[in-house]
Design an enzyme around this catalytic site. Structure first.
Site, PDB file in Angstrom:
ATOM      1  N   ALA A  99       0.825  -1.210   0.000  1.00  0.00           N
ATOM      2  CA  ALA A  99       0.000   0.000   0.000  1.00  0.00           C
ATOM      3  C   ALA A  99       0.856   1.254   0.000  1.00  0.00           C
ATOM      4  CB  ALA A  99      -0.937  -0.002   1.209  1.00  0.00           C
ATOM      5  N   GLY A 366      -5.917  -6.454  -0.097  1.00  0.00           N
ATOM      6  CA  GLY A 366      -6.475  -5.469   0.830  1.00  0.00           C
ATOM      7  C   GLY A 366      -5.541  -4.283   0.963  1.00  0.00           C
ATOM      8  N   GLU A 367      -5.536  -3.681   2.133  1.00  0.00           N
ATOM      9  CA  GLU A 367      -4.681  -2.543   2.478  1.00  0.00           C
ATOM     10  C   GLU A 367      -5.080  -1.248   1.764  1.00  0.00           C
ATOM     11  OE1 GLU A 367      -0.566  -3.371   1.695  1.00  0.00           O
ATOM     12  OE2 GLU A 367      -0.549  -5.229   2.867  1.00  0.00           O
ATOM     13  N   GLY A 368      -5.972  -1.334   0.768  1.00  0.00           N
ATOM     14  CA  GLY A 368      -6.297  -0.189  -0.064  1.00  0.00           C
ATOM     15  C   GLY A 368      -5.604  -0.234  -1.409  1.00  0.00           C
TER      16      GLY A 368
END
Length: 401
Positions: A99, A366-368
């Site tokens: 990220a 995930g994580e953005g």
């Protein structure tokens, strides 16, 4: 009114006049009508949300990574140890995660929010401590959170959105970190869409067949013990079902419920699930959600209330957005689906919300990360509205009607 109630009340649906003006402007630009495909839809969506055409450029962007732990980890739904959550928070803060790399590439700031990590974190630049609890309870044996914890986590997310916008962010990107959080996501998606656990529960960090089967059963157990049948919605509860239908034909946010109580919920957000009516969204979130899910839902609501677009990341954000949409249906008009994750539940969530993903690269981190990758596309879509000449201004002949 509480902060949550004020935020929900401030969210407005897409402005019809701005939508019409944006569509007309798109059609007047020096290109064949519809030639930019989904990007044209994105630009029109942002114009409607901002109530002006062309819409403001959605930059700079700010990523908020909400971190929390999950009691359901004890059920063996992932081979990763729970301490990875706090370790990854340290990695984010040190700038060493994917990220961080993607955020640097697109020029986004990164804020890490401890909303429920099962450890105390030392102060650090880029860290916001909004700890509601040291992780959730095990959702497979009872409610994951209390009503008070849900509201606190939602309002923590709202506060982060407000702070980032005050600092100059003009686009918000959702991020998450929490070992076992795809289990809670699957349960939320089942509850809000009526899908079966087997259809929406994925491998998360890459679990084997045996662990996946256990994970599916844990999701089903969570729905059973919390009185959430996961079947078709039975109708609106306390005025909080959306009044609009998702792409799957179900009312967004309406969930049938047969147990539990609503003590501690804000006025107008409580209900009487004992009589078999649909459960309020906050109770669903308390029963089978995570602290980061609630905080992300608040983050999305907070951005929408301020008129700032929110790019949703993957399955965690998708499940949180279902809760946000159940609380404030118009919030969907302010969201862009950054990507579609490899997790099967994400497609179900996006279909229910009526959102079309911009990127599909089989991501499941995930994580953005997916939201960050989509941000340049969102900016490009809006830049066209500001920078491309019209047929009239360029002296270019339009095709004959």
């Amino acid at each position: 009114m509480t902060i949550l109630e004020q935020t929900v009340a401030a969210i407005r649906p897409a402005d019809p006049a701005a939508l019409a003006a944006a569509r007309a402007h798109q059609d007047s630009l020096t290109k064949p009508r519809g030639a930019l495909g989904v990007l044209e839809e994105v630009a029109v969506r942002l114009a409607g949300a901002a109530a002006v055409s062309p819409p403001p450029l959605p930059a700079p962007a700010a990523l908020a990574i909400f971190a929390a732990d999950h009691g359901v980890h004890a059920q063996g739904v992932t081979p990763w140890p729970q301490e990875v959550t706090v370790q990854m928070v340290g990695n984010f803060l040190a700038g060493g995660a994917v990220a961080n790399a993607f955020a640097a590439q697109v020029g986004a700031s990164v804020t890490v929010v401890d909303v429920g990590v099962a450890a105390d974190l030392p102060p650090a630049p880029g860290l916001t401590v909004s700890k509601v609890a040291y992780g959730t309870a095990d959702l497979s044996v009872g409610p994951a959170m209390t009503a008070e914890q849900v509201v606190a986590a939602l309002e923590a997310g709202i506060a982060v959105a407000r702070e980032l916008v005050d600092q100059g962010a003009r686009c918000l990107v959702t991020g998450d970190m929490g070992i076992a959080n795809t289990t809670a996501s699957a349960a939320l998606i089942c509850a809000f869409t009526g899908k079966d656990a087997a259809a929406v529960t994925g491998r998360g960090t890459g679990v084997d067949d045996e662990t996946l089967a256990r994970k599916v059963e844990v999701v089903r157990q969570a729905l059973r013990v919390n009185g959430l049948p996961g079947g078709r919605a039975s109708g609106p509860a306390a005025g909080l079902a959306s009044g609009r239908e998702g792409a799957d034909g179900l009312p967004v946010g309406a969930v049938s419920f047969s147990g539990g109580g609503s003590g501690g919920l804000p006025e107008g957000m409580e209900g009487t699930p004992e009589d078999g009516r649909a459960v309020p969204p906050l109770e669903v979130l308390a029963a089978v959600g995570g602290l980061e899910h609630a905080a992300i839902a608040g983050f999305v609501l907070g951005g929408a209330a301020l008129g700032v677009p929110v790019i949703l990341d993957g399955v965690i954000a998708g499940s949180a957005a279902l809760a946000a949409a159940a609380l404030a249906p118009a919030v969907v008009d302010h969201c862009v689906a950054g990507h579609r994750s490899a997790e099967p539940g994400h497609a179900a969530a996006l279909d229910h919300l009526g959102l079309r993903p911009l990127v599909e690269l089989e991501l499941r981190l995930g994580e953005g990360t997916g939201g960050l990758l989509a941000h340049p596309l969102v900016c490009a879509a809006v830049r066209v509205m500001h920078g491309v000449a019209t047929f009239d201004s360029a002296g270019v002949t339009d095709k004959e009607a």
